[in-house]
Scaffold this motif. Sequence first.
Motif, PDB file in Angstrom:
ATOM      1  N   ASP A  31       0.814  -1.209   0.000  1.00  0.00           N
ATOM      2  CA  ASP A  31       0.000   0.000   0.000  1.00  0.00           C
ATOM      3  C   ASP A  31       0.847   1.258   0.000  1.00  0.00           C
ATOM      4  N   PRO A  33       2.294   4.779  -1.217  1.00  0.00           N
ATOM      5  CA  PRO A  33       1.508   5.840  -1.851  1.00  0.00           C
ATOM      6  C   PRO A  33       1.660   5.853  -3.368  1.00  0.00           C
ATOM      7  N   PRO A  34       0.566   6.160  -4.090  1.00  0.00           N
ATOM      8  CA  PRO A  34       0.634   6.207  -5.558  1.00  0.00           C
ATOM      9  C   PRO A  34       1.516   7.344  -6.031  1.00  0.00           C
ATOM     10  N   GLN A  35       2.112   7.155  -7.204  1.00  0.00           N
ATOM     11  CA  GLN A  35       2.962   8.175  -7.811  1.00  0.00           C
ATOM     12  C   GLN A  35       2.345   8.633  -9.131  1.00  0.00           C
ATOM     13  N   ILE A  68      -9.676  12.596  -4.316  1.00  0.00           N
ATOM     14  CA  ILE A  68      -8.848  11.674  -3.527  1.00  0.00           C
ATOM     15  C   ILE A  68      -9.255  11.665  -2.057  1.00  0.00           C
ATOM     16  N   ASP A 118       2.522  10.362   5.021  1.00  0.00           N
ATOM     17  CA  ASP A 118       2.283   9.338   6.041  1.00  0.00           C
ATOM     18  C   ASP A 118       2.957   9.755   7.337  1.00  0.00           C
ATOM     19  N   PRO A 123      -0.956   5.999   6.512  1.00  0.00           N
ATOM     20  CA  PRO A 123      -1.221   7.085   5.568  1.00  0.00           C
ATOM     21  C   PRO A 123      -1.695   8.355   6.272  1.00  0.00           C
ATOM     22  N   TYR A 127      -1.664  11.294   1.331  1.00  0.00           N
ATOM     23  CA  TYR A 127      -1.212   9.965   0.922  1.00  0.00           C
ATOM     24  C   TYR A 127      -1.546   9.665  -0.541  1.00  0.00           C
ATOM     25  N   ARG A 128      -2.713  10.087  -1.019  1.00  0.00           N
ATOM     26  CA  ARG A 128      -3.136   9.786  -2.386  1.00  0.00           C
ATOM     27  C   ARG A 128      -2.902  10.937  -3.360  1.00  0.00           C
ATOM     28  N   ALA A 131      -2.071  10.250  -6.984  1.00  0.00           N
ATOM     29  CA  ALA A 131      -3.111   9.667  -7.828  1.00  0.00           C
ATOM     30  C   ALA A 131      -4.004  10.736  -8.458  1.00  0.00           C
TER      31      ALA A 131
END
Length: 206
Positions: A31, A33-35, A68, A118, A123, A127-128, A131
């Motif tokens: 999990d 964090p998205p990049q 998000i 985070d 998170p 955190y998102r 995205a």
Amino acid sequence: MRRVKDTAIAAVTAVALGSGAWLLLGGTHPDAPPQPSAEQALTARTGRGAAAPALPPSPPDRVRIPAIGVDAPLTGLGLTATGSLDVPPAGKKNLAGWYEAGTTPGETGTAIVAGHVDNAEGPAVFYRLGALEKGAEIEVDRRDGGVAVFTVDAVEVYAADAFPDEKVYGAADRPELRVITCGGPYSRSTGYQGNVVVFAHLTGSR
């Protein structure tokens, strides 16, 4: 309100906005964090969309990014002794901050918002952020009772040692917003090795 040039802010350090300590519990965490993808990078077309008229100065109280799931209060941030942007308390994971010696969100110039990706428990508020996609909206509640609405122009990630200060913090001739958190690869020894930056401009108010 004291004003300083946006370019006087040194790059936000990767360590300051994300510890990644919770990632260490399981090694490579599923999990993480998205990049942002290359498709979300800033281009000439997305970088100069039509802007709404600037608003008068007013401190912000809250930031919302519906795409998000962000809905967070804002606290004022200053600079550290080394000239880098300070950060919100790490223990308050749903708290973001804004650079209160600079532009307020909605007035002409570059307003800065930053928050943790985070903390040691997991998170945090941004955190998102990686995205987020072009065209998404960011709403900022202002102390004058209004809401400044920004549209995302780009989401990019930079290595900490190649952070483009002028591009991110440089003065703008219209109302713009930057939202910043940790990003890039994660190392057990150094933590996150870069920053995710959202570029947005004012497109409305209410």
